[in-house]
Scaffold this motif. Structure first.
Motif, PDB file in Angstrom:
ATOM      1  N   ALA A   1     -60.024 -33.787 -60.015  1.00 16.85           N
ATOM      2  CA  ALA A   1     -59.042 -34.763 -60.479  1.00 16.85           C
ATOM      3  C   ALA A   1     -58.970 -35.920 -59.497  1.00 16.85           C
ATOM      4  CB  ALA A   1     -57.664 -34.105 -60.607  1.00 16.85           C
ATOM      5  N   ALA A   2     -59.069 -37.144 -60.023  1.00 13.77           N
ATOM      6  CA  ALA A   2     -58.993 -38.346 -59.185  1.00 13.77           C
ATOM      7  C   ALA A   2     -57.533 -38.727 -58.966  1.00 13.77           C
ATOM      8  CB  ALA A   2     -59.766 -39.477 -59.843  1.00 13.77           C
ATOM      9  N   ILE A   3     -56.832 -37.882 -58.238  1.00 13.62           N
ATOM     10  CA  ILE A   3     -55.415 -38.103 -57.965  1.00 13.62           C
ATOM     11  C   ILE A   3     -55.187 -38.028 -56.461  1.00 13.62           C
ATOM     12  CG2 ILE A   3     -54.677 -37.157 -60.180  1.00 13.62           C
ATOM     13  CD1 ILE A   3     -53.917 -34.560 -58.696  1.00 13.62           C
ATOM     14  N   LYS A   4     -54.080 -38.606 -56.026  1.00 14.90           N
ATOM     15  CA  LYS A   4     -53.680 -38.457 -54.630  1.00 14.90           C
ATOM     16  C   LYS A   4     -52.711 -37.291 -54.558  1.00 14.90           C
ATOM     17  CE  LYS A   4     -54.349 -43.257 -53.243  1.00 14.90           C
ATOM     18  NZ  LYS A   4     -55.573 -42.925 -52.476  1.00 14.90           N
ATOM     19  N   GLY A   5     -53.203 -36.174 -54.034  1.00 15.74           N
ATOM     20  CA  GLY A   5     -52.335 -35.013 -53.950  1.00 15.74           C
ATOM     21  C   GLY A   5     -52.984 -33.785 -54.522  1.00 15.74           C
ATOM     22  N   ILE A   6     -52.183 -32.977 -55.176  1.00 12.00           N
ATOM     23  CA  ILE A   6     -52.626 -31.666 -55.636  1.00 12.00           C
ATOM     24  C   ILE A   6     -52.037 -31.397 -57.004  1.00 12.00           C
ATOM     25  CG2 ILE A   6     -50.659 -30.443 -54.582  1.00 12.00           C
ATOM     26  CD1 ILE A   6     -52.636 -28.256 -53.697  1.00 12.00           C
ATOM     27  N   ALA A   7     -52.725 -30.625 -57.818  1.00 13.38           N
ATOM     28  CA  ALA A   7     -52.228 -30.302 -59.148  1.00 13.38           C
ATOM     29  C   ALA A   7     -52.698 -28.910 -59.538  1.00 13.38           C
ATOM     30  CB  ALA A   7     -52.718 -31.320 -60.172  1.00 13.38           C
ATOM     31  N   ASN A   8     -51.794 -28.107 -60.066  1.00  9.81           N
ATOM     32  CA  ASN A   8     -52.144 -26.748 -60.459  1.00  9.81           C
ATOM     33  C   ASN A   8     -52.089 -26.536 -61.968  1.00  9.81           C
ATOM     34  OD1 ASN A   8     -49.381 -26.897 -60.693  1.00  9.81           O
ATOM     35  ND2 ASN A   8     -49.004 -24.818 -59.987  1.00  9.81           N
ATOM     36  N   ILE A   9     -52.135 -27.630 -62.723  1.00 11.15           N
ATOM     37  CA  ILE A   9     -52.201 -27.546 -64.177  1.00 11.15           C
ATOM     38  C   ILE A   9     -53.432 -28.312 -64.638  1.00 11.15           C
ATOM     39  CG2 ILE A   9     -49.711 -27.269 -64.508  1.00 11.15           C
ATOM     40  CD1 ILE A   9     -49.578 -30.239 -65.180  1.00 11.15           C
ATOM     41  N   PRO A  10     -53.968 -27.971 -65.799  1.00  9.98           N
ATOM     42  CA  PRO A  10     -55.235 -28.592 -66.229  1.00  9.98           C
ATOM     43  C   PRO A  10     -55.160 -30.095 -66.528  1.00  9.98           C
ATOM     44  CG  PRO A  10     -54.856 -26.516 -67.389  1.00  9.98           C
ATOM     45  CD  PRO A  10     -53.584 -26.844 -66.687  1.00  9.98           C
ATOM     46  N   ALA A  11     -54.004 -30.586 -66.950  1.00  8.90           N
ATOM     47  CA  ALA A  11     -53.928 -31.948 -67.503  1.00  8.90           C
ATOM     48  C   ALA A  11     -54.514 -33.041 -66.619  1.00  8.90           C
ATOM     49  CB  ALA A  11     -52.489 -32.267 -67.883  1.00  8.90           C
ATOM     50  N   PRO A  12     -54.260 -33.059 -65.300  1.00 10.62           N
ATOM     51  CA  PRO A  12     -54.777 -34.172 -64.498  1.00 10.62           C
ATOM     52  C   PRO A  12     -56.283 -34.131 -64.238  1.00 10.62           C
ATOM     53  CG  PRO A  12     -52.874 -33.141 -63.461  1.00 10.62           C
ATOM     54  CD  PRO A  12     -53.342 -32.214 -64.530  1.00 10.62           C
ATOM     55  N   TYR A  13     -56.917 -33.018 -64.560  1.00  7.64           N
ATOM     56  CA  TYR A  13     -58.322 -32.844 -64.211  1.00  7.64           C
ATOM     57  C   TYR A  13     -59.219 -33.444 -65.299  1.00  7.64           C
ATOM     58  CZ  TYR A  13     -56.814 -29.903 -60.401  1.00  7.64           C
ATOM     59  OH  TYR A  13     -56.236 -29.458 -59.243  1.00  7.64           O
ATOM     60  N   ASP A  14     -60.081 -34.359 -64.872  1.00  2.18           N
ATOM     61  CA  ASP A  14     -60.965 -35.064 -65.804  1.00  2.18           C
ATOM     62  C   ASP A  14     -62.348 -34.452 -65.910  1.00  2.18           C
ATOM     63  OD1 ASP A  14     -59.494 -37.895 -64.305  1.00  2.18           O
ATOM     64  OD2 ASP A  14     -59.074 -37.183 -66.345  1.00  2.18           O
ATOM     65  N   TYR A  15     -62.752 -33.742 -64.879  1.00  2.79           N
ATOM     66  CA  TYR A  15     -64.128 -33.256 -64.821  1.00  2.79           C
ATOM     67  C   TYR A  15     -64.112 -31.743 -64.635  1.00  2.79           C
ATOM     68  CZ  TYR A  15     -64.679 -38.197 -63.903  1.00  2.79           C
ATOM     69  OH  TYR A  15     -64.611 -39.558 -63.982  1.00  2.79           O
ATOM     70  N   TRP A  16     -64.935 -31.070 -65.444  1.00  2.00           N
ATOM     71  CA  TRP A  16     -64.956 -29.609 -65.464  1.00  2.00           C
ATOM     72  C   TRP A  16     -66.384 -29.085 -65.397  1.00  2.00           C
ATOM     73  CZ3 TRP A  16     -60.523 -26.547 -65.852  1.00  2.00           C
ATOM     74  CH2 TRP A  16     -59.322 -27.248 -66.053  1.00  2.00           C
ATOM     75  N   GLY A  17     -66.530 -27.947 -64.749  1.00  2.00           N
ATOM     76  CA  GLY A  17     -67.802 -27.247 -64.786  1.00  2.00           C
ATOM     77  C   GLY A  17     -67.910 -26.421 -66.059  1.00  2.00           C
ATOM     78  N   GLN A  18     -69.027 -25.724 -66.174  1.00  2.00           N
ATOM     79  CA  GLN A  18     -69.297 -24.967 -67.396  1.00  2.00           C
ATOM     80  C   GLN A  18     -68.673 -23.569 -67.369  1.00  2.00           C
ATOM     81  OE1 GLN A  18     -71.329 -25.131 -64.866  1.00  2.00           O
ATOM     82  NE2 GLN A  18     -71.994 -23.011 -64.568  1.00  2.00           N
ATOM     83  N   GLY A  19     -68.232 -23.127 -66.206  1.00  2.33           N
ATOM     84  CA  GLY A  19     -67.586 -21.824 -66.095  1.00  2.33           C
ATOM     85  C   GLY A  19     -68.533 -20.725 -65.662  1.00  2.33           C
ATOM     86  N   THR A  20     -67.974 -19.713 -65.026  1.00  2.00           N
ATOM     87  CA  THR A  20     -68.745 -18.535 -64.627  1.00  2.00           C
ATOM     88  C   THR A  20     -67.891 -17.301 -64.914  1.00  2.00           C
ATOM     89  OG1 THR A  20     -70.009 -17.504 -62.821  1.00  2.00           O
ATOM     90  CG2 THR A  20     -67.962 -18.608 -62.199  1.00  2.00           C
ATOM     91  N   GLN A  21     -68.516 -16.287 -65.487  1.00  2.00           N
ATOM     92  CA  GLN A  21     -67.782 -15.094 -65.900  1.00  2.00           C
ATOM     93  C   GLN A  21     -67.556 -14.172 -64.712  1.00  2.00           C
ATOM     94  OE1 GLN A  21     -66.620 -14.065 -69.133  1.00  2.00           O
ATOM     95  NE2 GLN A  21     -65.620 -12.472 -67.909  1.00  2.00           N
ATOM     96  N   VAL A  22     -66.319 -13.719 -64.577  1.00  2.00           N
ATOM     97  CA  VAL A  22     -65.961 -12.698 -63.598  1.00  2.00           C
ATOM     98  C   VAL A  22     -65.401 -11.507 -64.365  1.00  2.00           C
ATOM     99  CG1 VAL A  22     -64.397 -12.082 -61.718  1.00  2.00           C
ATOM    100  CG2 VAL A  22     -65.519 -14.323 -61.732  1.00  2.00           C
ATOM    101  N   THR A  23     -66.002 -10.354 -64.165  1.00  2.00           N
ATOM    102  CA  THR A  23     -65.555  -9.136 -64.824  1.00  2.00           C
ATOM    103  C   THR A  23     -65.259  -8.080 -63.772  1.00  2.00           C
ATOM    104  OG1 THR A  23     -66.917  -9.619 -66.770  1.00  2.00           O
ATOM    105  CG2 THR A  23     -66.108  -7.364 -66.524  1.00  2.00           C
ATOM    106  N   VAL A  24     -64.034  -7.576 -63.777  1.00  2.00           N
ATOM    107  CA  VAL A  24     -63.620  -6.550 -62.824  1.00  2.00           C
ATOM    108  C   VAL A  24     -63.392  -5.259 -63.616  1.00  2.00           C
ATOM    109  CG1 VAL A  24     -62.012  -5.909 -61.005  1.00  2.00           C
ATOM    110  CG2 VAL A  24     -62.495  -8.337 -61.457  1.00  2.00           C
ATOM    111  N   SER A  25     -64.281  -4.314 -63.392  1.00  2.00           N
ATOM    112  CA  SER A  25     -64.234  -3.077 -64.168  1.00  2.00           C
ATOM    113  C   SER A  25     -64.967  -1.972 -63.440  1.00  2.00           C
ATOM    114  CB  SER A  25     -64.874  -3.309 -65.538  1.00  2.00           C
ATOM    115  OG  SER A  25     -64.943  -2.093 -66.267  1.00  2.00           O
ATOM    116  N   SER A  26     -64.497  -0.752 -63.629  1.00  2.00           N
ATOM    117  CA  SER A  26     -65.176   0.405 -63.053  1.00  2.00           C
ATOM    118  C   SER A  26     -66.150   0.993 -64.071  1.00  2.00           C
ATOM    119  CB  SER A  26     -64.156   1.453 -62.613  1.00  2.00           C
ATOM    120  OG  SER A  26     -63.311   1.801 -63.686  1.00  2.00           O
TER     121      SER A  26
END
Length: 124
Positions: free
Chosen positions: A99-124
């Motif tokens: 996000a091209a902002i001054k500061g920090i943000a913990n919600i999706p709205a301010p973020y303009d650029y995203w990666g494609q994602g990576t799967q994390v699976t926690v299981s026995s």
């Protein structure tokens, strides 16, 4: 062209660890706030950890505090998410975003650029 590419996801047993990496190109990393988000099937995307564009201020989702650590390496243009003591409820697709902002943000709205994602699976 601004790009973010995540890596490091996979299958891990409960109590295990993973380190996710977000390699960035096309912009100056230390000028952007960076966030790690996750989305499980049928659920909304939620902010897991984020780091400020101004300094090293960080913010964490309450359920991951003390287990996850976000860190940026400006020289390598990479942001990391160290995940320890993983639980089955941490299972999701994890995304990094900028996000091209001054500061920090913990919600999706301010973020303009995203990666494609990576799967994390926690299981026995």
């Amino acid at each position: 062209q601004l790009q973010l590419v995540e890596s490091g996801g996979g299958l891990v047993q409960p109590g295990g660890s993973l380190r996710l990496s977000c390699a960035t190109t096309g912009f100056t990393l230390d000028s952007y706030a960076i966030g790690w988000f996750r989305q499980a099937p049928g659920q909304e995307r939620e902010g897991v950890a984020c780091i400020s564009s101004i300094d090293d201020t960080t913010h964490y989702l309450e359920s991951v505090k003390g287990r996850f650590t976000i860190r940026r390496d400006n020289a390598k243009n990479t942001v990391y998410l160290q995940m320890d003591s993983l639980k089955p409820e941490d299972t999701a697709v994890y995304y990094c975003a900028a996000a091209a902002i001054k500061g920090i943000a913990n919600i999706p709205a301010p973020y303009d650029y995203w990666g494609q994602g990576t799967q994390v699976t926690v299981s026995s």
